[in-house]
Scaffold this active site. Structure first.
Site: not given
Length: 438
Positions: A213, A215-216, A236, A334
């Site tokens: 996904g 982000g950090g 996803e 997801g």
């Protein structure tokens, strides 16, 4: 543009005039939303009432749902919240749709069909086909079900491949636009992110297939994988971090059982460099989210690895990843799809990552204090996004806890071991009170 295509081009104002009271509108998600239409939707508030807009992860903090002045004219139903949606929830124009992403569009269609679909696309090619460009999570299915289809066409949107091509004859109206695609710039990992990223990277083998996904933490994972070989992508969201792994030669997709050599996602969002990379790139496939995110589909690739984050986790393994107490913060998305699908895969694994602690404001003193994100039980009203039955590996900056097949007692011991040291004894004491351990 052909004569037929020209005949379908209308101005934004003309497109908005097509919307009537009590209409159900579905908008394309994230950076695929039609910016000009949603920016001006509030301008017809005086002539409509009770219009519902269903959307997911919208980028535009549009007036129609942010300004309570328009609450009698418009309301929003959202599959995944953003900051502006959280704010709008406070004045009654917003409601969340519980969902697993691979079923979001399917179940919504069981509930209600859209009167109008609004979205974005690349301009028609010489054969009269547009590409829905950056998302096919639910968009193509909603277009097929909608009474009226309005698409903003924009040269700046990449022409992508998969099953998101659409002939102009299936579109009712086109709005010509030329704005830049909204960018989501990569979050620079902090010290905790790097520690978690390095721990997860050690568990990734050459040839594994990734779901990652934003982000950090996900970015730190991606950067920590630069020494791997022949990784694959079935994810996803197609991100800038994944693109960088492809460019570095780390991701080839050669070991995948499905779509060997191809990089599969349901939508894409990131930097301009990402959009340029996927434009006319046949190695990237944007496929129907109902299929892409189906756990059964995910399991068809061996060695599938799912990497997600959560807000808090209790001592038995329940993950609250979308709410803070009863307040909706984001969405399930997801997470369950990919975590379950990865574990169904041959040699597949699922990782749930979180910092061991967070800084929050004490309601009594008003001061910020450090709290553990591994907790005896979730906050009152919290939504369980991932059942404890479906949690595999849990990772903090202090280590990895394998929960697969473990008893509650074993889970407590393993989760306490990766909690912040200052909270470990307190967590054990509470676990004893609850009867989880003796």
């Amino acid at each position: 543009m052909s004569k037929e295509e020209h005949a379908k081009v209308v101005k934004v104002e003309e497109a908005l005039a097509l919307i009537k009271s009590n209409d159900v509108i579905v908008s394309a998600m994230a950076v695929a939303e039609p910016r000009e239409i949603v920016r001006h939707l509030h301008t017809i508030a005086h002539q409509v009432e009770n219009v519902t807009v269903t959307t997911c992860l919208p980028f535009e903090p549009a007036d129609y749902f942010n300004d309570p002045t328009y609450k009698d004219s418009f309301k929003m139903a959202g599959w995944f919240y953003t900051a502006s949606m959280r704010k709008a929830q406070a004045h009654g124009t917003m409601s969340f749709i519980p969902n697993h992403l691979h079923l979001a569009g399917i179940k919504r269609l069981d509930h209600q069909k859209p009167d109008v679909f609004i979205g974005t696309a690349s301009p028609p090619d010489e054969h009269g086909y547009v590409s829905l460009s950056l998302s096919n999570v639910y968009e193509k299915r909603m277009i097929e079900a909608a009474k009226t289809v309005i698409l903003e066409i924009n040269e700046n949107f990449p022409r992508t491949f998969g099953d998101l091509e659409l002939h102009v004859s299936d579109i009712d109206y086109l709005v010509a636009t030329d704005y830049e695609v909204p960018e989501l710039h990569s979050t620079e990992p902090n010290e905790k992110d790097w520690k978690i990223g390095a721990l997860i990277a050690k568990e990734i083998n050459d040839g594994d297939c990734l779901q990652l996904g934003i982000g950090g933490i996900p970015n730190a994972v991606a950067y920590s994988l630069m020494d791997k070989k022949d990784l694959g992508i079935h994810t996803e969201m197609f991100t800038t971090g994944l693109m960088e792994l492809i460019k570095a030669g780390v991701v080839t997709g050669k070991k995948k059982q499905m779509h060997s050599g191809k990089h599969v996602a349901a939508f894409a969002m990131g930097t301009k460099a990402l959009y340029e990379f996927i434009d006319n790139n046949p190695s990237v496939l944007i496929l129907d989210g109902h299929w892409t995110n189906d756990p059964y589909t995910i399991a068809q690739n061996d060695n599938q690895v799912s990497i997600n984050t959560t807000i808090e986790i209790d001592l038995t393994g329940q993950c609250a990843s979308e709410t803070i107490g009863h307040l909706q913060y984001s969405g399930t998305g997801g997470q369950a799809d990919t975590a379950i699908g990865a574990q169904k895969s041959k040699n597949g694994r699922s990782f749930i990552a979180l910092y061991s602690t967070a800084m929050v404001k004490n309601k009594e003193t008003g001061e910020r204090e450090e709290i553990s994100k591994i907790v005896p039980f979730l906050k009152p009203g919290a939504t369980v996004s991932l059942s404890r039955n479906d949690v595999d590996y849990v990772v903090t900056e202090y280590g990895i806890a394998s929960l697969r097949g473990t008893s509650v007692k074993e889970r407590v011991e393993r989760l306490v071991a990766i909690a912040h040291p200052k909270f470990q004894e307190e967590l054990l004491e509470k676990a004893r009170e609850l009867g989880y351990v003796m």
